[in-house]
Each structure stands twice: as structure tokens, then as C-alpha cells.
Design an enzyme around this catalytic site. Structure first.
Site, PDB file in Angstrom:
ATOM      1  N   ASP A 383       3.207   1.933  -5.732  1.00 47.24           N
ATOM      2  CA  ASP A 383       2.810   0.713  -6.417  1.00 47.24           C
ATOM      3  C   ASP A 383       1.381   0.481  -5.922  1.00 47.24           C
ATOM      4  OD1 ASP A 383       2.661  -1.777  -7.544  1.00 47.24           O
ATOM      5  OD2 ASP A 383       3.544  -2.776  -5.814  1.00 47.24           O
ATOM      6  N   LYS A 384       0.403   0.412  -6.839  1.00 43.85           N
ATOM      7  CA  LYS A 384      -1.010   0.468  -6.435  1.00 43.85           C
ATOM      8  C   LYS A 384      -1.450  -0.677  -5.522  1.00 43.85           C
ATOM      9  CE  LYS A 384      -4.289  -1.094  -9.142  1.00 43.85           C
ATOM     10  NZ  LYS A 384      -5.260  -1.995  -8.511  1.00 43.85           N
ATOM     11  N   THR A 385      -1.314  -1.914  -6.028  1.00 45.27           N
ATOM     12  CA  THR A 385      -1.945  -3.038  -5.347  1.00 45.27           C
ATOM     13  C   THR A 385      -1.436  -3.212  -3.928  1.00 45.27           C
ATOM     14  OG1 THR A 385      -2.069  -4.081  -7.483  1.00 45.27           O
ATOM     15  CG2 THR A 385      -2.532  -5.468  -5.592  1.00 45.27           C
TER      16      THR A 385
END
Length: 695
Positions: A383-385
Site C-alpha cells: 500500500d503506497k502511502t
């Protein structure tokens, strides 16, 4: 569609995948039992070590005269020194050795028989009992030679082996004890104008506590006055001191820097972060993995095989016409050597060490099997953020598309909506508004548009701050120059239902991400990213980091589908998420890793929890998992291979070549194998240290 703008459901989803069956290695198990978070169990363990030490030294002191007075030893060394009533004197000393030195083994034998699970204690007890009662019979008239000297050396060596084994188990749980000892004994409670020193147990929720420079924070809480740098390295693995200001949360056990802080207590006792970590580490140490079940089964079978070979050896030597005393000696040696001691220790030691070392490095293991299987990971979904990126958005552009509103006005009205949100985008916008010294107006009728943004009335005008998905759903054209090639996230500001402008924010990529991705690539792991951001931003981040693929504009429920799709393709999937909105995907993945949970370690769906949101920790997890698994395999091979070689030698297969292994030599080798296994497990700390990615 900006997944991150929606209000998360913080309800706990309890997909606990661990099997909390207690680790039980029968009476021979000396793993630290930790009822009162280490202290009581720790003291009990220390007492047991002291008891074994005392029994060992007493036995050793008695063994010296037994050896000196034994006729067999005198024949071997060619001297003669017999006291009047020599056999009775030997019998007396050996009786003390058998009952006092051999007591832990005899007690363990009864426990194993009662449980119907014969194991190493059964083997040791049978060996020493056969030796003692046979030798006693020779003193009182049976024809043959005694081997009291072998009985006493055997018990002394077994006690020494046990003592060393227990000390190494204690060493493995030292890290846990270190966590327990991190809390200070007392706290300074602020009562009006006065400050009183109270014991830690008396601290209550909502108390205001003073923490002086250099002191340990006594409980989890929030800073109400002051700012300082806190050292949380022992708790989170983060080596750099962390700056904490008013309203920031602090963790009990962290060390205050050079300023005084006042803290409002949030969690005490068993609800505290540190206590949750300790409980989790303890449970992980008790939880059995597939590898441990394998070693338990191997130890049990080895016991049956040893008993069969032992009695078989006795029968064969007697059938060959050898004296009973010789056949008996062979049987005793087989039983001594076959003790699956090293096997019983092979896995629990590695488990205890790896769990404790991982906890010190910010990895909390809830599911042992998932940790050991992290070596199989072939696809890693991020999950990037806040994981690959810092989750720290800064405003890069503010653009007006309506002549009635200047960029400053767009920022002013947008910040009115974002001031009550803790979302990284909202924080970025407010930060910019404060830098520009903008007076932020108050919003009315505020509410969230699920998954798309927020809306409210500001100065009698309806204002919305929304994602590009909202514009598409409402057929509002997106301005051509809204997106640059940079990895930016763009939010659009609507005033009176018309597009007034947009604000672009960039989330800085973590410097550690690059190093971590190199490790994944070296280990043939595909690195994929799932993000709520738009296609352009996702592609920019993916290209910059050299990812194997990405999924853009993903809503939380779609992450489960991505995991399932990867698993259908035959991938062994590890999913990293924030443990709250990613709960179903974490539960579905082969290895679920919750990141960025900070002080909220109760991420029930995850197998492994990372205290920091740092991708290097995930790389370390995979390296730790591999190192741990390799050590377990090495120890299992050593513990079983040793028996495969030693048992036939003890049974006398090389008799024709003139080599037969005696019981005392057998006991030395058996203890040696136990010590080698213990040392090999301790080497795991060094291995983990050298594999670790610093950052």
C-alpha cells in the site's frame, strides 16, 4: 478514486490465524514460562538453573573418589588402592549420586510415563537406573563387575549438559526481560502546583505526569506541555531520536531527551504498548509452528527407536555368548546416546531467539508459521502511502481556474474543510495555509463524501474538496494542465458546484524504499503497489522505484481481489497494509504484514506487525525469516545425524575392528551435540545482525 479520503472503519476484525497451543517439550522443556510478564517465570527459571548447578558440583565432587576407588579404573591405569569395604564405600557414594544427582531425570521420567509420552527423561532414567541397580547387585553377591564410575560420570555430564542448555534458553529470553525492565519504577505526578513521586502501579489514566530530561517515559500518553526528542529505538527499532511536540503521542519505556515534558496518561498496565509487545512476543515464543511439530514427532520416534535398539542390543550380545555385564553395558550406552536432547532443544531455542531479536528490530511476530514461510514470498503487494513513500504530503502547486478566485482564496477555502482531518493530504494543505499565514475560516455542515472527499459550507458558500473520481462521476471536465509528470496527488476545489481550482501535493518517496526493493529483487520477489492515487501518480512512483507493476485508484475492498488474482497465478503473496482498512486483504494474503500501526499493535488480522512503516523492515523480515528457517534445518539435521552415527557405534557394530563406545564417552558426545545446537542457535543473533539493512 482516492481511497485514503474515506473514513476508515476502525472496528476490530478478529481473523487471528495463530495457533496458541502451548509449547510443550515434556518435562525436559526448560523454556522460560512467563506468567507475570517474565518476572515470576524468569525467577523460577533462575532457581532451576541454580538447582542444576548445585547438583552438578555435588555430583562432580563425589565422582572423583568413585573414579579413584573403582577397580576397573585402577586396572586401566595400572595402580591399586582399595579401602577396607571398598565396594560398600563405592555403593554409598553412588547411591547419593543416583538419588540426588539423578533426581531431576527420575522425576521427569515419571511425568513422561504419566503423560504417556516417553522422551529423553525416560531414556536417561533407564540408563542410570540399569547402571545403578546392576552395580548394586554386584556389591551384594551377583557375579560381575560394577560400573558405578560410569553411572556417576554419566549423571555429572548429563547435569552439565542440562545446566548449559537451560542457561542458553535463559539467554534467549533475555531480550524479553530487557523489555520488561524498560519501565521506570516510579513516576512524577503533577497535582496542581505540587509534584509527587508515586509507584508506577499507582499511575491512572488521565493523570498528568512530569518526565525530566534523560528519564524513561512511565506510560503511554499525549504531550500536553513541552517538546523534546525521544529515543524509541528499543521499542521500534528506529535508531534516530524522534521529535515530539504538544499533542504528539509518546510510548511508555522510551527515553526522554534534553527537555522536560508533561504527559497526559492514556494507557497504563496491561493496555500499554510495551505490555502488548511483551504479550505478543511471549505468545509467539509459545506458539508452535510446523517446524516445531516436526521436531517433536522426531524426538518421540527417536525414543521408541532407542528403546527398541537398546533391548535389541542386549539380546544380540547375549545371543552371541557375551557376558551379561557386557551386553548390559552396550544397552546402557545406546540408551544414553539416543537421548533426543539436542532435538528437543533444536527448534525452541531458535524460536525464542528469533522472536526476541525481531521484536527489538520493530518486527512483532504473531504467527510463527507465517514468519518461517516468509522465505517463500514471491510477490509483495505494497500500500503506497506511508510505506514506500513518507505519507508526508507537501503542496507543490495551487492553481485557480476561475477568475473570481485567486490561488490564495482557493487555498483559504480548502483549508477550512481540511482543518479537522488527520488525513495526510489535509495535513499538507493546512501546513501550507499556516506557512502563508492564512486566516482559516470555520466550516458549517461538514461531512465526508465516501471515498471521494469532503464538503461543507464556508462563508455561506457550499465548498467541496474532492478527488478526480468525483469530477468524472459528475461529468465535470478535468483541466488539461492539472497533472504534471511528477508523482503528484491532485485534489479539486469546487465552490458553489463549479470548479474553482486545484491543489497538487507530492508525497516524498522514502530513501529506504530503494534499498529495500534491491533486496526484494535479489530474492526474486515481485514488488507491486496498490494505491488510491490516480494512474499518472502511481506510474511515476512505480517507474522511479523500478516496481514490477502497480494498481491505481484502488478502493480498500478491491485489494482482496488483487491478492486473490495473484494467488490464482501461483504467487505466494505478502500484503502490507495499515491493518485497519486493509484487514480483509491482510487476512487473505499468505503473509499479512500490518505497517504503520505505531502504538496500535493490536492489528488482529496481521501475521506480522511492523512498528515503523519502513520498507527496509519488510526486507529485514524476509532475511530474518530465511536465517531462522536455515538455523532450524541445520539444528534438526545435526541433532538427528549425530544419533544415526552414534547409536550403531554404541551398539557395537565396529566390535570386530576393536572399537566400542563406552557409556561415559556416549554421554560426552550427547552433551556435546546439545551444546553445539545451543551455540548454533545463539549464532542466529549474529546472522540476523549481519543480514540487516540499516537505515
Amino acid at each position: 478514486m482516492m481511497e485514503k479520503h474515506q473514513h476508515h472503519d476502525h472496528s476490530r476484525m478478529n481473523h487471528d490465524k495463530t495457533d496458541h497451543s502451548k509449547m510443550d517439550h515434556g518435562p525436559g522443556d526448560h523454556s522460560g514460562h512467563n506468567p507475570a510478564h517474565g518476572q515470576m517465570g524468569h525467577d523460577h527459571h533462575k532457581m532451576m538453573i541454580a538447582d542444576f548447578r548445585k547438583r552438578f558440583w555435588t555430583t562432580l565432587v563425589l565422582t572423583i573418589p568413585i573414579l579413584f576407588l573403582s577397580p576397573m579404573i585402577q586396572d586401566f591405569f595400572g595402580y591399586e588402592f582399595l579401602l577396607p569395604g571398598n565396594p560398600y564405600f563405592l555403593f554409598g557414594l553412588s547411591t547419593i549420586v543416583y538419588f540426588y544427582g539423578g533426581w531431576p531425570f527420575l522425576k521427569g521420567f515419571w511425568s513422561e510415563i504419566k503423560q504417556g509420552a516417553p522422551g529423553m527423561m525416560t531414556l536417561i532414567s533407564m540408563a542410570i537406573s540399569v547402571a545403578y541397580f546392576y552395580s548394586t547387585a554386584t556389591v551384594f553377591g551377583l557375579k560381575g563387575q560394577d560400573f558405578f564410575w560410569e553411572l556417576s560420570t554419566l549423571i555429572a555430564i548429563m547435569l552439565l549438559g542440562h545446566w548449559i542448555e537451560m542457561k542458553s534458553v535463559l539467554g534467549a529470553s533475555k531480550a524479553l526481560q530487557l523489555l520488561v525492565s524498560m519501565m521506570p519504577a516510579e513516576a512524577h505526578r503533577v497535582k496542581g502546583e505540587t509534584i509527587e513521586d508515586i509507584p508506577l502501579e499507582a499511575v491512572l489514566k488521565d493523570d498528568i505526569i512530569l518526565v525530566k530530561p534523560g528519564e524513561k517515559v512511565p506510560a503511554d500518553g499525549t504531550i500536553v506541555e513541552g517538546s523534546s526528542y525521544l529515543n524509541e529505538s528499543m521499542l521500534t527499532g528506529e535508531s534516530k531520536p524522534v521529535k515530539k511536540e504538544k499533542k504528539d503521542k509518546v510510548i511508555g519505556g522510551s527515553v526522554n531527551g534534553n527537555s522536560t515534558l508533561k504527559i497526559k496518561v492514556e494507557h497504563t498496565g496491561k493496555d500499554s504498548y510495551l505490555n502488548k509487545v511483551i504479550t505478543m512476543v511471549e505468545e509467539a515464543q509459545k506458539t508452535k509452528s510446523k517446524m516445531q511439530n516436526l521436531s517433536d514427532r522426531a524426538a518421540k520416534w527417536l525414543t521408541y527407536i532407542a528403546l527398541a535398539i537398546g533391548f535389541g542390543t542386549l539380546a544380540v550380545w547375549l545371543a552371541l555368548g557375551f557376558p551379561f555385564v557386557y551386553a548390559l553395558e552396550r544397552m546402557v550406552t545406546v540408551m544414553v546416546i539416543a537421548c533426543p536432547h539436542a532435538l528437543g532443544l533444536a527448534i525452541p531455542l531458535v524460536v525464542a531467539i528469533s522472536t526476541a531479536v525481531s521484536a527489538q528490530n520493530g518486527l512483532l511476530i504473531r504467527n510463527r508459521t507465517a514468519f518461517e514461510e516468509s522465505r517463500k514470498i514471491s510477490a509483495l503487494l505494497f500500500d503506497k502511502t506511508g510505506t514506500l513513500t513518507k505519507g508526508d504530503f507537501g503542496v507543490t502547486r495551487i492553481q485557480s481556474v476561475d477568475d473570481n478566485y485567486s490561488p490564495d482564496e482557493v487555498l483559504r477555502l480548502a483549508s477550512a474543510l481540511e482543518q479537522s482531518s488527520e488525513h495526510p493530504i489535509a495535513v499538507g494543505i493546512i501546513k501550507r495555509a499556516q506557512e502563508e499565514k492564512v486566516t482559516i475560516p470555520n466550516p458549517l455542515n461538514f461531512h465526508a463524501i465516501t471515498g471521494k472527499g469532503v464538503e461543507a459550507t464556508v462563508e455561506d458558500k457550499p465548498v467541496k474538496v474532492v478527488s478526480p473520481g468525483f469530477l468524472r462521476d459528475n461529468n465535470i471536465p478535468i483541466p488539461k494542465d492539472a497533472y504534471s509528470d511528477a508523482a503528484e496527488t491532485v485534489v479539486f476545489v469546487l465552490i458553489e458546484e463549479k470548479l474553482a481550482g486545484y491543489i497538487a501535493l507530492a508525497d516524498e518517496i522514502r530513501s529506504e524504499s530503494q534499498d529495500a526493493i534491491q533486496v526484494f529483487k535479489k530474492n526474486d520477489i515481485k514488488v507491486l503497489m496498490a494505491t488510491g492515487d490516480n494512474e499518472k501518480t502511481a506510474r511515476a512512483v512505480s517507474e522511479k522505484l523500478g516496481l514490477d507493476g502497480y494498481y491505481a485508484e484502488v478502493l480498500p475492498h478491491q485489494k482482496v481481489e488483487i491478492v486473490e488474482e495473484l494467488q490464482r497465478k501461483g504467487e505466494f503473496v505478502a500484503m502490507t497494509g495499515d491493518g485497519v482498512n486493509d484487514a480483509p486483504a491482510l487476512a487473505k494474503a499468505n503473509v499479512g504484514i500490518a505497517v504503520g500501526s505505531g502504538t496500535d499493535v493490536a492489528a488482529e488480522t496481521a501475521d506480522i506487525i511492523l512498528v515503523n512503516s519502513n520498507p527496509k523492515d519488510i526486507a529485514n523480515l524476509i532475511l530474518f525469516g530465511k536465517a531462522t528457517y536455515n538455523k532450524m534445518i541445520q539444528n534438526l539435521i545435526w541433532a538427528t545425524a549425530y544419533n544415526v552415527v552414534a547409536i550403531p557405534l554404541a551398539a557395537g557394530v565396529l566390535y570386530s575392528s576393536g572399537f566400542v563406545m563406552g557409556p561415559a564417552v556416549g554421554a560426552v558426545f550427547m552433551s556435546l551435540s546439545t551444546i553445539i545446537v545451543a551455540i548454533n542457535a545463539q549464532l542466529l543473533k549474529r546472522k540476523i545482525g549481519s543480514n540487516q539493512i540499516k537505515g
